[in-house]
Design an enzyme around this catalytic site. Structure first.
Site, mmCIF file in Angstrom:
data_model
loop_
_atom_site.group_PDB
_atom_site.id
_atom_site.type_symbol
_atom_site.label_atom_id
_atom_site.label_comp_id
_atom_site.label_asym_id
_atom_site.label_seq_id
_atom_site.Cartn_x
_atom_site.Cartn_y
_atom_site.Cartn_z
ATOM 1 N N ARG A 68 0.486 -1.157 0.117
ATOM 2 C CA ARG A 68 0.044 -0.031 0.036
ATOM 3 C C ARG A 68 0.978 1.172 0.008
ATOM 4 O O ARG A 68 0.586 2.310 -0.707
ATOM 5 C CB ARG A 68 -1.011 -0.048 1.293
ATOM 6 C CG ARG A 68 -1.735 1.131 1.427
ATOM 7 C CD ARG A 68 -2.388 1.916 0.221
ATOM 8 N NE ARG A 68 -3.138 0.698 -0.832
ATOM 9 C CZ ARG A 68 -3.416 0.891 -2.064
ATOM 10 N NH1 ARG A 68 -2.822 2.012 -2.642
ATOM 11 N NH2 ARG A 68 -3.990 -0.104 -2.753
ATOM 12 N N LYS A 71 0.679 25.277 -3.219
ATOM 13 C CA LYS A 71 -0.448 24.386 -2.708
ATOM 14 C C LYS A 71 -0.240 22.970 -3.053
ATOM 15 O O LYS A 71 -0.949 22.284 -3.626
ATOM 16 C CB LYS A 71 -1.577 24.819 -3.612
ATOM 17 C CG LYS A 71 -1.966 26.405 -3.517
ATOM 18 C CD LYS A 71 -3.071 26.819 -4.238
ATOM 19 C CE LYS A 71 -3.492 28.508 -4.300
ATOM 20 N NZ LYS A 71 -4.529 29.051 -5.227
ATOM 21 N N LYS A 106 1.884 39.715 -2.393
ATOM 22 C CA LYS A 106 0.443 39.626 -2.875
ATOM 23 C C LYS A 106 -0.449 40.327 -2.258
ATOM 24 O O LYS A 106 -0.139 41.510 -1.520
ATOM 25 C CB LYS A 106 0.140 38.301 -2.465
ATOM 26 C CG LYS A 106 1.149 37.001 -2.938
ATOM 27 C CD LYS A 106 0.768 35.752 -2.734
ATOM 28 C CE LYS A 106 -0.555 35.394 -3.946
ATOM 29 N NZ LYS A 106 -0.849 34.100 -3.919
ATOM 30 N N GLU A 131 1.933 40.766 -7.357
ATOM 31 C CA GLU A 131 0.568 40.575 -7.650
ATOM 32 C C GLU A 131 -0.233 41.716 -8.197
ATOM 33 O O GLU A 131 -0.367 42.454 -7.308
ATOM 34 C CB GLU A 131 -0.234 39.700 -6.662
ATOM 35 C CG GLU A 131 -1.591 39.325 -7.053
ATOM 36 C CD GLU A 131 -2.514 38.508 -5.946
ATOM 37 O OE1 GLU A 131 -1.972 37.221 -5.877
ATOM 38 O OE2 GLU A 131 -3.152 39.177 -5.107
ATOM 39 N N ASP A 136 -3.495 38.100 -11.744
ATOM 40 C CA ASP A 136 -4.338 37.453 -11.163
ATOM 41 C C ASP A 136 -5.762 37.387 -11.338
ATOM 42 O O ASP A 136 -6.260 38.604 -11.341
ATOM 43 C CB ASP A 136 -4.028 37.690 -9.521
ATOM 44 C CG ASP A 136 -4.891 36.784 -8.615
ATOM 45 O OD1 ASP A 136 -4.760 35.260 -8.912
ATOM 46 O OD2 ASP A 136 -5.709 37.223 -7.968
#
Length: 284
Positions: free
Chosen positions: A100, A135, A167, A201, A222
């Site tokens: 597994r 992410k 950002k 950004e 963005d």
């Protein structure tokens, strides 16, 4: 992305095996004799791009030095359904207890490589490169970014340390920098980290203008619609590189690439990749 190191592989595999086996594989220890021998074939059950084979091999070898593995594929290779990845033989207990963990690594990482390859194919012939993001699954960033590279994608910054990316939330936090937080942010970043690239950004064209005036190296466009993005790319031509981000799908990615952006970053490569179907079939 460089190949995974032996130390990275060993660390990930040991942690995964400890998590899965705990104090012992009760089913296998109770039912399978210690001297039993087994042979198994790892096969693709759907078309895919391979990634993570070294981790699967390490999982089997970690449980027994007597395991023999014959590879039939390599990372980055495209396989059709029923394509063979590897043949494994050795003590049956080791094969059963590692099964597994070995499949989890290969199914998950091949899933990342496979979806990346689809995006790369969709923009083939365009200037833009497909990038990953931060992410990622906690603890798996190195592995998942490696899988992106196996699929033909490119890696964005690895973490918060190797690039400056200002950002919208950073700009909102610059309460002392009104009326132009972008200029202040770039100036402070350049002074603090002169050797790092600086990306800003921008949600609209006025922010693109501010970022250009401030001397940003890259401008992140963005969630812009295609028409606005094309205008932004024209403004940046020869002055800064451009990266598109937000609402990037397979259906839309070519349209985005055709605006002339340098990069297209896609969080879904890692946060939403589906584990592909790979089986480990024991021969009787």
């Amino acid at each position: 992305m460089e190949p995974l190191s032996a130390d990275e592989i060993r660390k990930a595999v040991k942690l995964a095996l400890a998590e899965d086996i705990g104090s012992g594989d009760a089913t296998t220890l109770a039912t399978v004799p210690a001297e039993a021998f087994a042979r198994a074939l790892m096969r693709a059950r759907e078309p895919l791009v391979v990634a993570g084979l070294a981790l699967a091999e390490a999982a089997f070898h970690e449980l027994s030095s007597g395991v023999k593995i014959t590879p039939h594929a390599r990372d980055g290779q495209k396989l059709s359904a029923e394509g063979m990845l590897m043949e494994i033989s050795g003590p049956a207990r080791a094969l059963l207890s590692a099964e597994r963990v070995a499949l989890n690594f290969v199914q998950r990482l091949s899933g990342v490589a496979t979806i990346t390859a689809r995006f790369v194919e969709a923009v083939k012939g365009a200037h833009a490169k497909i990038l990953d993001t931060r992410k990622t699954t906690p603890g798996w960033r190195q592995l998942e970014k490696y899988a992106v590279a196996c699929g033909g994608g490119s890696n964005h910054r690895f973490g918060l340390h190797d690039m400056v990316l200002i950002k919208d939330n950073h700009l909102a936090a610059l309460t002392d920098a009104s009326p132009n937080p972008i200029a202040a942010g770039v100036q402070r970043a350049r002074a603090a980290y002169p050797n790092l690239k600086i990306e800003v950004e921008a949600d609209h064209l006025s922010q693109v203008d501010q970022a250009l005036a401030a001397g940003a190296d890259i401008i992140l466009l963005d969630n812009m619609n295609t028409a606005t993005m094309r205008l932004a790319v024209q403004k940046c031509q020869g002055r800064a590189q451009t990266e598109a981000s937000g609402r990037v799908t397979l259906e839309r990615v070519r349209e985005i690439a055709d605006t002339g952006v340098d990069f297209i970053s896609i969080g879904a490569l890692t946060h939403s990749a589906r584990a592909v179907d790979i089986g480990l079939d024991f021969e009787i």
